[in-house]
Design a protein around this motif. Sequence first.
Motif, PDB file in Angstrom:
ATOM      1  N   GLY A  11       0.841  -1.206   0.000  1.00 52.15           N
ATOM      2  CA  GLY A  11       0.000   0.000   0.000  1.00 52.15           C
ATOM      3  C   GLY A  11       0.865   1.240   0.000  1.00 52.15           C
ATOM      4  N   GLY A  14      -0.347   4.803  -0.791  1.00 52.70           N
ATOM      5  CA  GLY A  14      -1.500   5.316  -0.034  1.00 52.70           C
ATOM      6  C   GLY A  14      -1.072   6.418   0.923  1.00 52.70           C
ATOM      7  N   GLN A  15      -2.067   6.896   1.674  1.00 47.73           N
ATOM      8  CA  GLN A  15      -1.843   7.982   2.650  1.00 47.73           C
ATOM      9  C   GLN A  15      -0.751   7.656   3.654  1.00 47.73           C
ATOM     10  N   ILE A  16      -0.862   6.485   4.284  1.00 47.11           N
ATOM     11  CA  ILE A  16       0.112   6.136   5.326  1.00 47.11           C
ATOM     12  C   ILE A  16       1.481   5.920   4.679  1.00 47.11           C
ATOM     13  N   GLU A  42       2.215  -2.243  -4.663  1.00 50.24           N
ATOM     14  CA  GLU A  42       0.907  -1.597  -4.888  1.00 50.24           C
ATOM     15  C   GLU A  42       0.047  -2.492  -5.762  1.00 50.24           C
ATOM     16  N   VAL A  89       0.601  -2.510   5.014  1.00 50.91           N
ATOM     17  CA  VAL A  89      -0.262  -1.341   5.202  1.00 50.91           C
ATOM     18  C   VAL A  89      -1.474  -1.398   4.275  1.00 50.91           C
ATOM     19  N   VAL A 131      -0.613  -3.235   9.566  1.00 49.33           N
ATOM     20  CA  VAL A 131      -1.275  -1.966   9.860  1.00 49.33           C
ATOM     21  C   VAL A 131      -2.682  -1.963   9.263  1.00 49.33           C
ATOM     22  N   ASN A 133      -6.353  -2.591   8.181  1.00 50.15           N
ATOM     23  CA  ASN A 133      -7.462  -3.097   9.013  1.00 50.15           C
ATOM     24  C   ASN A 133      -8.314  -4.162   8.342  1.00 50.15           C
ATOM     25  N   HIS A 189      -7.318  -3.741  17.742  1.00 54.82           N
ATOM     26  CA  HIS A 189      -7.270  -2.363  17.255  1.00 54.82           C
ATOM     27  C   HIS A 189      -8.649  -2.021  16.701  1.00 54.82           C
TER      28      HIS A 189
HETATM   29  P1  NAI Z   1      -5.146   4.390   1.551  1.00 53.37           P
HETATM   30  O1  NAI Z   1      -6.413   3.926   0.920  1.00 53.37           O
HETATM   31  O2  NAI Z   1      -4.728   5.816   1.411  1.00 53.37           O
HETATM   32  O3  NAI Z   1      -3.935   3.514   0.983  1.00 53.37           O
HETATM   33  C1  NAI Z   1      -3.975   2.131   0.908  1.00 53.37           C
HETATM   34  C2  NAI Z   1      -3.148   1.738  -0.289  1.00 53.37           C
HETATM   35  O4  NAI Z   1      -3.072   0.328  -0.297  1.00 53.37           O
HETATM   36  C3  NAI Z   1      -3.754   2.172  -1.625  1.00 53.37           C
HETATM   37  O5  NAI Z   1      -2.781   2.883  -2.363  1.00 53.37           O
HETATM   38  C4  NAI Z   1      -4.142   0.845  -2.275  1.00 53.37           C
HETATM   39  O6  NAI Z   1      -3.964   0.888  -3.699  1.00 53.37           O
HETATM   40  C5  NAI Z   1      -3.166  -0.120  -1.617  1.00 53.37           C
HETATM   41  N1  NAI Z   1      -3.604  -1.509  -1.585  1.00 53.37           N
HETATM   42  C6  NAI Z   1      -4.837  -2.003  -1.354  1.00 53.37           C
HETATM   43  N2  NAI Z   1      -4.835  -3.335  -1.411  1.00 53.37           N
HETATM   44  C7  NAI Z   1      -3.561  -3.704  -1.668  1.00 53.37           C
HETATM   45  C8  NAI Z   1      -2.936  -4.948  -1.863  1.00 53.37           C
HETATM   46  N3  NAI Z   1      -3.632  -6.086  -1.824  1.00 53.37           N
HETATM   47  N4  NAI Z   1      -1.613  -4.966  -2.100  1.00 53.37           N
HETATM   48  C9  NAI Z   1      -0.915  -3.827  -2.175  1.00 53.37           C
HETATM   49  N5  NAI Z   1      -1.459  -2.604  -2.021  1.00 53.37           N
HETATM   50  C10 NAI Z   1      -2.767  -2.553  -1.764  1.00 53.37           C
HETATM   51  O7  NAI Z   1      -5.229   3.950   3.063  1.00 53.37           O
HETATM   52  P2  NAI Z   1      -4.315   4.414   4.289  1.00 53.37           P
HETATM   53  O8  NAI Z   1      -4.904   5.625   4.897  1.00 53.37           O
HETATM   54  O9  NAI Z   1      -2.901   4.453   3.850  1.00 53.37           O
HETATM   55  O10 NAI Z   1      -4.571   3.225   5.314  1.00 53.37           O
HETATM   56  C11 NAI Z   1      -4.103   1.918   5.047  1.00 53.37           C
HETATM   57  C12 NAI Z   1      -4.697   0.935   6.024  1.00 53.37           C
HETATM   58  O11 NAI Z   1      -4.255   1.201   7.345  1.00 53.37           O
HETATM   59  C13 NAI Z   1      -6.229   0.943   6.095  1.00 53.37           C
HETATM   60  O12 NAI Z   1      -6.672  -0.400   6.169  1.00 53.37           O
HETATM   61  C14 NAI Z   1      -6.511   1.652   7.398  1.00 53.37           C
HETATM   62  O13 NAI Z   1      -7.767   1.279   7.924  1.00 53.37           O
HETATM   63  C15 NAI Z   1      -5.373   1.135   8.231  1.00 53.37           C
HETATM   64  N6  NAI Z   1      -5.060   1.914   9.438  1.00 53.37           N
HETATM   65  C16 NAI Z   1      -4.657   1.208  10.547  1.00 53.37           C
HETATM   66  C17 NAI Z   1      -4.312   1.850  11.711  1.00 53.37           C
HETATM   67  C18 NAI Z   1      -3.868   1.070  12.917  1.00 53.37           C
HETATM   68  O14 NAI Z   1      -3.679   1.697  13.961  1.00 53.37           O
HETATM   69  N7  NAI Z   1      -3.680  -0.238  12.878  1.00 53.37           N
HETATM   70  C19 NAI Z   1      -4.379   3.317  11.805  1.00 53.37           C
HETATM   71  C20 NAI Z   1      -4.774   3.972  10.595  1.00 53.37           C
HETATM   72  C21 NAI Z   1      -5.106   3.275   9.447  1.00 53.37           C
END
Ligand code: NAI
Length: 328
Positions: A11, A14-16, A42, A89, A131, A133, A189
């Motif tokens: 990921g 993505g944002q993180i 990705e 992530v 990370v 969810n 979490h």
């Molecule tokens: P985001 O949507 O901005 O980025 C996620 C990225 O992952 C996207 O670029 C997407 O194309 C990519 N992706 C999706 N499936 C994939 C796969 N099978 N293989 C490779 N890449 C893949 O989301 P963000 O904000 O970066 O969050 C990522 C995850 O982290 C979410 O599931 C969010 O709920 C989780 N999260 C967990 C936290 C924790 O404390 N454990 C805290 C904040 C977010």
Amino acid sequence: MKTPVRVAVTGAAGQIGYALLFRIASGEMLGKDQPVILQLLELPIDKAQAALKGVMMELEDCAFPLLAGMVGTDDPEVAFKDADVALLVGARPRGPGMERKDLLLENAKIFTAQGAALNKVASRNVKVLVVGNPANTNAYIAMKSAPDLPARNFTAMLRLDHNRALSQLANQANVAVGDIENLIVWGNHSPTMYPDYRFATAKGKSLKDAINDADWNANTFIPQVGKRGAAIIEARGLSSAASAANAAIDHVRDWLLGSNGKWVTMGVPSDGSYGIPEGVIYGVPVITANGEYTRVEGLAVDDFSRAAMDKTLAELEEERAGVAHLLG
Ligand code: NAI
């Protein structure tokens, strides 16, 4: 010069990912003398791959002396090849009208495949932080899909919850956040997690005694930490990203470089202690040193804590039952 450490990040566009990669490449996660090779995964769709390319161009433009190499790919077996650290992530976000059960199953497919790829090609001692969810259950699925790797190396991120709890506690007790020790976040979490400050101290003084307010604990502290993610979305219109990336860095840095005797919270496969069935990935207090974590053992569990710990466990058991048929 030290041998570079291979860090896989999924990921990555993505944002993180955007808040994480630059800090890893600058040495904040593994040390200012530790070169890294970033192996970035990705989705195999044009938009995601183009965005990943852009992020890699920016990484290049930082000219980080510690960035010894970079790979961008849509193939988990390329991303995880010989990886020493894997930050999982990327995950399937909840779409409009999507049931929680469907979300769980969609993610189960991703983490089964990624666990199998790690099993096949990663370093035999790869340290995995999930990370994406639902993080605990995704970590459980990846662990079960990687039978040749040490189960204890599969962890889920509770550190953001831990850090959130630290800040809330520091505000309430009017102490410096860096002085707080012995805080715990038990469980999943998710909003069911249980931030437990019964043992917390600042400069050796009990914060429970200093605050001495059961109502604040039950009705403000615990729900506020649990619902902090939703509050960030409400305020920012987007979910936590920089703080999540920061927590991922804290988690891996402490795991590999040590927590210097401090308790930190990690979601790890249970050894059966504290009444948590073996194998469930559950947030517990650990101390880390030399690339290993050791549970803080033997803490008393009072009735209030037992109920809170069982509630978050019940949710994890339910998630686990929901994916059991996929794991054989
Ligand atoms: P985001 O949507 O901005 O980025 C996620 C990225 O992952 C996207 O670029 C997407 O194309 C990519 N992706 C999706 N499936 C994939 C796969 N099978 N293989 C490779 N890449 C893949 O989301 P963000 O904000 O970066 O969050 C990522 C995850 O982290 C979410 O599931 C969010 O709920 C989780 N999260 C967990 C936290 C924790 O404390 N454990 C805290 C904040 C977010």
